[in-house]
Structures are given as structure tokens and as C-alpha cells.
Design an enzyme around this catalytic site. Structure first.
Site, PDB file in Angstrom:
ATOM      1  N   ALA A 239      55.853  94.618  13.070  1.00 21.39           N
ATOM      2  CA  ALA A 239      57.131  94.274  13.167  1.00 21.39           C
ATOM      3  C   ALA A 239      57.434  93.000  12.051  1.00 21.39           C
ATOM      4  CB  ALA A 239      57.535  93.637  14.538  1.00 21.39           C
ATOM      5  N   ILE A 241      57.575  89.895  12.463  1.00 19.70           N
ATOM      6  CA  ILE A 241      56.709  88.493  12.562  1.00 19.70           C
ATOM      7  C   ILE A 241      55.564  88.664  12.621  1.00 19.70           C
ATOM      8  CG2 ILE A 241      56.340  86.617  14.229  1.00 19.70           C
ATOM      9  CD1 ILE A 241      59.511  86.458  14.608  1.00 19.70           C
ATOM     10  N   ALA A 242      55.063  89.928  13.360  1.00 23.63           N
ATOM     11  CA  ALA A 242      53.489  89.839  13.815  1.00 23.63           C
ATOM     12  C   ALA A 242      53.192  91.576  13.696  1.00 23.63           C
ATOM     13  CB  ALA A 242      53.291  89.570  14.983  1.00 23.63           C
ATOM     14  N   ASP A 396      62.739  91.412  28.856  1.00 22.62           N
ATOM     15  CA  ASP A 396      62.705  92.496  28.043  1.00 22.62           C
ATOM     16  C   ASP A 396      62.372  93.665  28.626  1.00 22.62           C
ATOM     17  OD1 ASP A 396      63.711  93.856  25.704  1.00 22.62           O
ATOM     18  OD2 ASP A 396      61.946  92.971  24.638  1.00 22.62           O
TER      19      ASP A 396
END
Length: 577
Positions: A239, A241-242, A396
Site C-alpha cells: 500500500a 505507506i507499508a 475498520d
């Protein structure tokens, strides 16, 4: 030299200002009677005027400002006591207040510039220039060939999709910003919330050699090969960011998942978010009318939330808190990954690997759980209890983050987004729960009015009737079941059924509720929207796994609901993170 560094840094500021202008336009759409595009351009132009002519965009509202010394763009001196031209700043600030705010803004801007590495500023400027140019070309091509005049309505209709495409091209910061917009229907207009559901977070994977070097850096003196028996080079997921890889600990032989922060992401997000915050503050200074939209506060909240995501130790804390809650509550049929602290850090998170399938995979549930309804109740009861008894709740719970494990237990994963609830929101939750259970829509309406009424004159009975229609429409929604065929490693084919409980459907319901509230002068806080979205996810799962179940009237859930109503008022944390 120094001039080049300053230009590189300033370029990023310009990009952030452009995006902030678009964001301010977005926020303006939610204000009845506002003209988002024009409403920003006129005062900003007036405030930036340097010549002696009166700005005629609107009658002057604020006072005439005096300056001590200086020069105009044409070089003509300005003597002490000479008045600047009448400038419409959209409010009645005194000259002293304007000068004070301006000095503070300039000082803050200088501090941001000095903290910005010039190479990052230059790189972000080049990327922003390409992204804006490509997006402008796409928009021009879309309207090419039209013979009629473009109207403001045409542009406003295209703005959500254009902005979403631009955000995707601007990279990690703006992708995360887009996801924040998509998850905040109580803050942003419906068209943008729905459009940013499509914001893609599927970025190119980082070569494994660079991932391994980050892992080595985070492990310090210990070598990678001494800690991990292996790390799979192909990522499980990537993704903005990571990047996530499967691995195995050498000391225990346990299978783990490692989440590794991508190289340079922290610096880029820090720079982008600082400039974005400065841009919104600049807009608010140039046009104080924008302050009523609270875009500065929103930008500050976004900055805090997104920077928190860069520190994986906070996600580790969230998982440890949830595990402690499960233990204290004697819940043994629900789990979350164990965090290996010695192999984790700010940029590296090493977690127990859970093997399972999404809660919406009917074939997996049939194979792993003897009673799908009990499996659902375990997940729902646990989540509702965590809202009361845990430091934070999982915010989430889409299907990918709720797993049915091979053992038949339910696994909660990905604690990057969690929430806490304010006492005021608790009161609304209590009223909603009791109202829904008794089909008392007037009670529900009163609870929501108390939560977010911006006026003393709300037609509560009419609001209650519209709530009844909305609830009936939600209950009448069908759940789409998708049949998917997958070919295994040995060539065998398996067929699975999954529910289409997608983000767009859940968000659409939230958007409808927010729009209904706005009709009656009610503005819902973000923590309420965050909580309600998770409830709607579970409503989708209920329709799939237990279509005859009535959660609010089921004795197996009533205890959790009563706990929400009884203990909610004691919660004091007021932030949604």
C-alpha cells in the site's frame, strides 16, 4: 545554493496551496448558499492586491490598514501613516490583529521551510507539477469537442473525480488524505465521500532488497538472518505507506507477518502534511470567511492522524490493548495477532500470522464453523463489548479485517484505525439503540438532535418520520452474494460465495443519514460517523450469515447493548483517532 534550496522548498508550498484551495472548495459545497469556487477567489485576490486601486469584487467590509514603511510593486514608496487601499478581508479584524496574524503565519511558514530537506521539496515539486499537468490534460480532453460553453455546474460536477485522480497521482500523502475523506461522511460532501471510495491504494511494490535493508536497520545490531528463518520476497500486500511480507521467526519457528514502512514515506508525509496545514492556514488568513468551514482544524486532525499511522508502535499498542481486553473479559473464541515487541519498532511491526478467510466467505465459514450465526454473534458481541471496555474500538471492520480462522474462532486484524467515543456521542448511541429496539423513531430523532443540532428549531416529529423511512430502506436492502471460482496450486478448482458488503454501500447509507441531518440543521461529529459505519458493516454481515436474526431484540446481544447504554456515559475520551 541557498536560493535553490529555498525555491525547492517553496515549490512544495505552492503545490500544497493549490490542493488546499481545492479542499476549501470541497468544504464549501457543504455550506448552503456558498459559492465555493468564487467565494475563495474573490477575497484571496483582494487580500493579495498590491496596487493602489480599490478592489471592486465586493464592498469593503474590514477597516483600512495602516503600514509604517515599505514599497509597492511599482517601486513607489509608502510613507508612515499612508493608508493601504480598502481591501475586503471578509471580516472586521482590526489592523493590529491582521498584522499579528500575518507575522505569526510568516514565522510558522519559515519554520516549516527550514525543517524541509531541499531534495524532498524539489522531488515533491516535480511530482506535483507532473500530476497537475497530467490531470489538466485529462480534463481538457474530456471536454474537447464540446460546442457549448462550459458552466460552473459542469466544472463542479467533474471536480470530485478530478480531485481523486490528482490525489492518486500525488502519492502516499494524498492517497491517505483521500481515504480520510472517504471515511468521513460527517465532514465532507456526499459527492466527494462516494468518489474517494475509489481512491486506489495499490502502489508499486518496493524491491525486496530495500525492504530487507529497512528490516536490518530496525533490528539494530541483530542480523536479519539471525532473527528470521526466512522472509518471503513476494509481498502479501503493498500500500502507500507499508509493505507486508510473510516470515518465520528463527528462535521459535512461528509463522509471522511483518509490516515494513516503505523507504522515505515518513519524510514525504511529514513535508506534505506540514505544507498542507500551512496552506489551509494561509487561506483562512486571506479569507476569514473560510474559518467557519473549519478546514484548518480538519487539516490539523488529518495531520495528527496520518503521522500516527507512521509509528507502528501505536498500532502494536492497540493490538495489545485489545488482547488485554479479551483476556480480562474471558473471551476465548475471538483472537487478534500477538505482537513480537523485540522484533518490532517504529517502522517494523512483527505479528503472529493468523490463517483464515474473510467473514463474508460462505464456503470458509461452512468449513471452519459449525454455526455461522454463533460465529457472527461472537464477532458482534466482542466488538460491542470492546466499545465499552477497551481503551479503543476497532474502527475498520470491513470484511478483510474480520477472519474466520481454521480453528473456528474469529480473528480481528489491522488495528491501524481505532476510535474512541465522547460522552455526548454515547448519549446518542443509547437513544438510537433503545429507539431501534422499540421502533421508537421519535426517541431516535431526539437523540440525534441532542447530538448535533445547530439550531433550537428542529422539527423533531418530521425528522423522526424521515428516519423511519431511511431505516426501512436500509432493512429492505438485499445482500448480493458473489460466486467466485479459484484454481489451487495442484490445479483443483474451488468455488466460494462471498457477500458484497462493500464500502460504497455502507458509505452511501451514512451519506444519506448525514444529508438527512443537514436538512434539519444537524451536524454529526466524526466519532459518531466512525462508530455507525462499523455498525452498518455488521448489519451487512447479519443479512448474509443470520438473515432471521434481530440483533437489537436478541437475548444473546441484549447484554452488550444494555452495557453500551449503562456504561457509555462514564467514557471521558472525546477524540476519534
Amino acid at each position: 545554493g541557498a536560493q535553490g534550496d529555498a525555491m525547492a522548498r517553496a515549490g512544495s508550498v505552492g503545490g500544497a496551496v493549490a490542493v488546499a484551495c481545492l479542499c476549501a472548495s470541497v468544504a464549501g459545497f457543504a455550506v448552503p448558499g456558498s459559492a465555493p469556487l468564487r467565494g475563495i477567489a474573490r477575497p484571496a485576490h483582494a487580500a493579495l492586491g498590491l496596487r493602489g486601486a480599490r478592489v471592486s469584487a465586493r464592498p469593503p467590509v474590514g477597516p483600512t490598514m495602516q503600514v509604517a514603511s515599505g514599497a509597492t510593486r511599482s517601486g513607489r514608496g509608502v510613507n508612515s501613516g499612508d493608508p493601504l487601499p480598502n481591501i475586503s478581508l471578509g471580516d472586521t479584524r482590526t489592523p493590529e490583529e491582521i498584522v499579528k496574524e500575518g507575522r505569526e503565519l510568516v514565522q510558522e511558514g519559515i519554520e516549516v521551510l527550514l525543517k524541509t530537506p531541499p531534495q524532498i521539496g524539489l522531488r515533491r515539486t516535480l511530482l506535483a507539477s507532473r500530476a497537475v499537468l497530467r490531470t489538466a490534460v485529462d480534463v481538457a480532453n474530456k471536454f474537447q469537442g464540446r460546442t457549448d460553453m462550459l458552466t460552473q455546474e459542469d466544472l463542479e460536477r467533474e471536480l470530485p473525480s478530478t480531485l481523486r485522480l490528482l490525489f492518486e497521482r500525488l502519492g502516499p500523502t494524498y492517497i491517505k488524505l483521500g481515504q480520510f475523506i472517504a471515511s468521513s461522511p460527517t465532514l465532507f460532501p456526499a459527492a466527494y465521500v462516494e468518489e474517494f471510495q475509489k481512491c486506489l491504494d495499490a502502489t508499486e511494490k518496493v524491491p525486496f532488497a530495500r525492504i530487507r535493508s529497512i528490516v536490518q536497520a530496525e533490528l539494530g545490531s541483530r542480523r536479519v538472518e539471525d532473527v528470521f528463518e526466512y522472509i518471503q520476497e513476494e509481498p502479501l500486500a503493498t500500500a502507500s505507506i507499508a509493505q507486508v511480507h510473510a516470515a518465520r521467526l528463527k528462535s521459535t519457528g512461528e509463522d509471522v507477518v511483518i509490516k515494513v514502512q516503505k523507504p522515505g514515506v515518513g519524510d514525504v508525509l511529514g513535508v506534505d502534511l506540514s505544507f498542507l496545514l500551512m496552506a489551509t492556514k494561509t487561506l483562512e488568513f486571506l479569507n476569514p470567511e473560510i474559518r467557519r468551514l473549519s478546514i484548518g482544524n480538519i487539516a490539523s486532525d488529518i495531520r495528527t492522524t496520518m503521522l500516527d499511522e507512521l509509528d507502528f508502535r501505536k498500532e502494536a499498542d492497540n493490538m495489545d490493548d485489545f488482547r488485554a481486553f479479551l483476556t480480562a473479559s474471558n473471551i476465548d473464541n475471538v483472537v487478534c495477532p500477538f505482537v513480537y515487541r523485540a522484533e518490532s519498532s517504529k517502522r517494523l511491526l512483527t505479528m503472529q500470522r493468523l490463517y483464515g478467510k474473510p467473514l463474508t466467505d460462505l464456503e470458509a465459514i461452512a468449513a471452519y464453523a459449525s454455526n455461522p450465526e454463533e460465529t457472527l454473534l461472537s464477532a458482534l458481541n466482542t466488538w460491542m463489548a470492546s466499545v465499552v471496555a477497551c481503551k479503543s474500538f476497532h474502527a475498520d471492520v470491513h470484511a478483510g479485517n474480520l477472519l474466520v480462522l481454521e480453528s473456528g474462532k474469529v480473528g480481528f486484524i489491522d488495528f491501524g484505525i481505532v476510535g474512541t467515543i465522547s460522552p455526548k456521542t454515547w448519549a446518542a448511541v443509547e437513544g438510537l439503540a433503545r429507539g431501534l429496539a422499540d421502533q421508537d423513531y421519535l426517541l431516535m430523532a431526539k437523540a440525534l438532535v441532542q447530538l448535533g443540532a445547530t439550531s433550537d428549531e428542529v422539527d423533531t416529529p418530521a425528522f423522526a418520520e424521515d428516519l423511519r423511512k431511511l431505516v426501512n430502506r436500509v432493512e429492505a436492502l438485499d445482500v448480493d452474494v458473489m460466486i467466485a471460482a479459484e484454481r489451487g496450486v495442484g490445479g483443483e478448482t474451488s468455488v466460494s460465495a462471498q457477500v458484497a458488503a462493500d464500502d460504497q454501500e455502507v458509505t452511501r447509507i451514512l451519506v444519506d443519514l448525514v444529508a438527512l441531518g443537514q436538512q434539519y440543521g444537524i451536524k454529526f461529529p466524526r466519532d459518531f460517523g466512525l462508530l455507525l459505519k462499523q455498525v452498518l458493516y455488521f448489519d451487512r454481515y447479519t443479512k448474509l450469515l443470520a438473515p432471521t436474526l434481530e440483533p437489537l431484540n436478541d437475548d444473546r446481544l441484549r447484554g452488550s447493548i444494555e452495557a453500551l447504554a449503562r456504561e457509555g456515559g462514564e467514557v471521558t475520551d472525546v477524540e476519534a483517532r
